[in-house]
Scaffold this active site. Structure first.
Site, PDB file in Angstrom:
ATOM      1  N   ASP A 134       0.869  -1.421   0.086  1.00 54.28           N
ATOM      2  CA  ASP A 134       0.265   0.040   0.158  1.00 54.28           C
ATOM      3  C   ASP A 134       0.707   1.421   0.310  1.00 54.28           C
ATOM      4  OD1 ASP A 134      -2.337   1.368  -0.122  1.00 54.28           O
ATOM      5  OD2 ASP A 134      -2.962   0.718   2.233  1.00 54.28           O
TER       6      ASP A 134
ATOM      7  N   ASN B  68     -10.752  -2.713  -7.351  1.00 50.96           N
ATOM      8  CA  ASN B  68      -9.855  -2.154  -7.801  1.00 50.96           C
ATOM      9  C   ASN B  68     -10.307  -1.432  -9.119  1.00 50.96           C
ATOM     10  OD1 ASN B  68      -6.662  -2.621  -6.033  1.00 50.96           O
ATOM     11  ND2 ASN B  68      -8.046  -1.609  -5.485  1.00 50.96           N
TER      12      ASN B  68
HETATM   13  C1  FPP Z   1      -2.032  -0.104  -3.553  1.00 49.06           C
HETATM   14  O1  FPP Z   1      -1.298   2.091  -3.452  1.00 49.06           O
HETATM   15  C2  FPP Z   1      -1.266  -0.789  -4.289  1.00 49.06           C
HETATM   16  C3  FPP Z   1      -1.873  -1.216  -4.854  1.00 49.06           C
HETATM   17  C4  FPP Z   1      -3.718  -0.996  -5.217  1.00 49.06           C
HETATM   18  C5  FPP Z   1      -1.819  -2.699  -6.129  1.00 49.06           C
HETATM   19  C6  FPP Z   1      -0.141  -2.917  -5.882  1.00 49.06           C
HETATM   20  C7  FPP Z   1       1.262  -2.791  -7.410  1.00 49.06           C
HETATM   21  C8  FPP Z   1       1.453  -2.837  -7.482  1.00 49.06           C
HETATM   22  C9  FPP Z   1       2.432  -2.793  -6.305  1.00 49.06           C
HETATM   23  C10 FPP Z   1       2.164  -2.795  -8.481  1.00 49.06           C
HETATM   24  C11 FPP Z   1       1.555  -3.911 -10.310  1.00 49.06           C
HETATM   25  C12 FPP Z   1       1.347  -5.147  -9.300  1.00 49.06           C
HETATM   26  C13 FPP Z   1       1.907  -5.988 -10.244  1.00 49.06           C
HETATM   27  C14 FPP Z   1       1.710  -7.861  -9.047  1.00 49.06           C
HETATM   28  C15 FPP Z   1       3.116  -6.168 -11.002  1.00 49.06           C
HETATM   29  P1  FPP Z   1      -2.962   2.714  -3.458  1.00 49.06           P
HETATM   30  O2  FPP Z   1      -2.196   3.341  -5.760  1.00 49.06           O
HETATM   31  O3  FPP Z   1      -3.773   2.079  -3.023  1.00 49.06           O
HETATM   32  O4  FPP Z   1      -2.509   3.726  -2.835  1.00 49.06           O
HETATM   33  P2  FPP Z   1      -2.691   5.384  -1.736  1.00 49.06           P
HETATM   34  O5  FPP Z   1      -3.049   4.264  -0.408  1.00 49.06           O
HETATM   35  O6  FPP Z   1      -1.603   5.541  -0.999  1.00 49.06           O
HETATM   36  O7  FPP Z   1      -3.744   5.348  -3.264  1.00 49.06           O
END
Ligand code: FPP
Length: 243
Positions: A15, A63
């Site tokens: 996250d 998502n």
């Molecule tokens: C949460 O950060 C993260 C995600 C929803 C996606 C995680 C994905 C990756 C690390 C990269 C791609 C994955 C793969 C498997 C290749 P957020 O966007 O919710 O962060 P925030 O809470 O700060 O907005």
């Protein structure tokens, strides 16, 4: 019941990508791109801490409600990761498994997942599970459906136990989850590994996911090693005192 054993199976809610990007005045997608680099660093570091299996939350069933451009970027990143990192996984003996629903994913992503799983199926050094289009409740419902289908076909007895039910989860066969890590300071499970988390320890870290790597993973593992896991029992010294 040991307080010192290494965690065999670690699961991570990666996250903070968006906040990492925002703090730098960058678009959110840049946070996800850096997040892939952090994932690679973490997979590489994990065996140094005795970890045999790592499960990461790449994309949840919730998502899909993000802006289309961000969803498309995440699909692109998984496409790329599961294609470009295959040689490295082969060399390092990593078996890849993708947890979650295939329905709803773009056809080419489904094909890439099938190919990556097949190509790495024989590897035994390390198990990497990427939860993608995954939701814990949906996975439990899918397991219930699979059990009902087996029952209808006369494949299993009416006697349902936990081990039999768990065969239908997309994580079937993986060791129990020992440690769940969530980065970025949030303290929620967000529908991740609901069944599998039953006896897991939780460690919450303030690090934003794009900054994650060996040092942060080492801190989480150290915290885990200091915990006493009782699995519903009592501490060893209390058993002695009672005896
Ligand atoms: C949460 O950060 C993260 C995600 C929803 C996606 C995680 C994905 C990756 C690390 C990269 C791609 C994955 C793969 C498997 C290749 P957020 O966007 O919710 O962060 P925030 O809470 O700060 O907005």
């Amino acid at each position: 019941m040991s307080a010192t054993a290494d965690p065999r199976h670690v699961a991570i809610i990666m996250d903070g990508n968006g906040r990492w990007a925002k703090a730098r005045g960058l678009p959110r997608v840049m946070g996800h791109r850096e997040g892939v680099k952090a994932l690679k660093r973490t997979v590489e570091a994990a065996p140094r801490f005795g970890i045999e299996c790592l499960t990461v939350f790449g994309f949840s069933t919730e998502n899909w409600s993000r802006p289309a451009a961000e969803v498309s970027e995440l699909m692109g990143l998984v496409r790329n990761y599961l294609s470009s990192d295959l040689d490295r996984m082969e060399r390092e003996g990593v078996r890849l498994r993708v947890l979650g629903r295939r329905e709803g994913l773009p056809e080419d992503v489904k094909a890439i997942i099938t190919r990556a799983e097949a190509r790495t199926a024989h590897n035994r050094q390390f198990l990497l599970q990427v939860a993608f289009n995954y939701g814990g409740r949906a996975d439990i419902v899918a397991a219930a459906r699979r059990y009902a289908e087996k029952l209808a076909s006369g494949d299993v007895t009416a006697q349902l136990d936990e081990a039999e039910f768990a065969q239908g989860l997309s994580s079937a066969g993986a060791p129990d989850v020992d440690l769940i890590i969530r980065t970025s300071g949030e303290q929620r499970l967000s529908n991740f590994l609901l069944w599998e988390a039953a006896y897991a320890e939780f460690v919450f870290q303030d690090t934003l996911w794009p900054d994650y790597g060996e040092a942060a993973l080492g801190e989480a593992v150290d915290t885990f090693r200091r915990r006493e896991r009782r699995f519903g029992g009592v501490e060893a010294r209390d058993v002695m005192a009672a005896g």
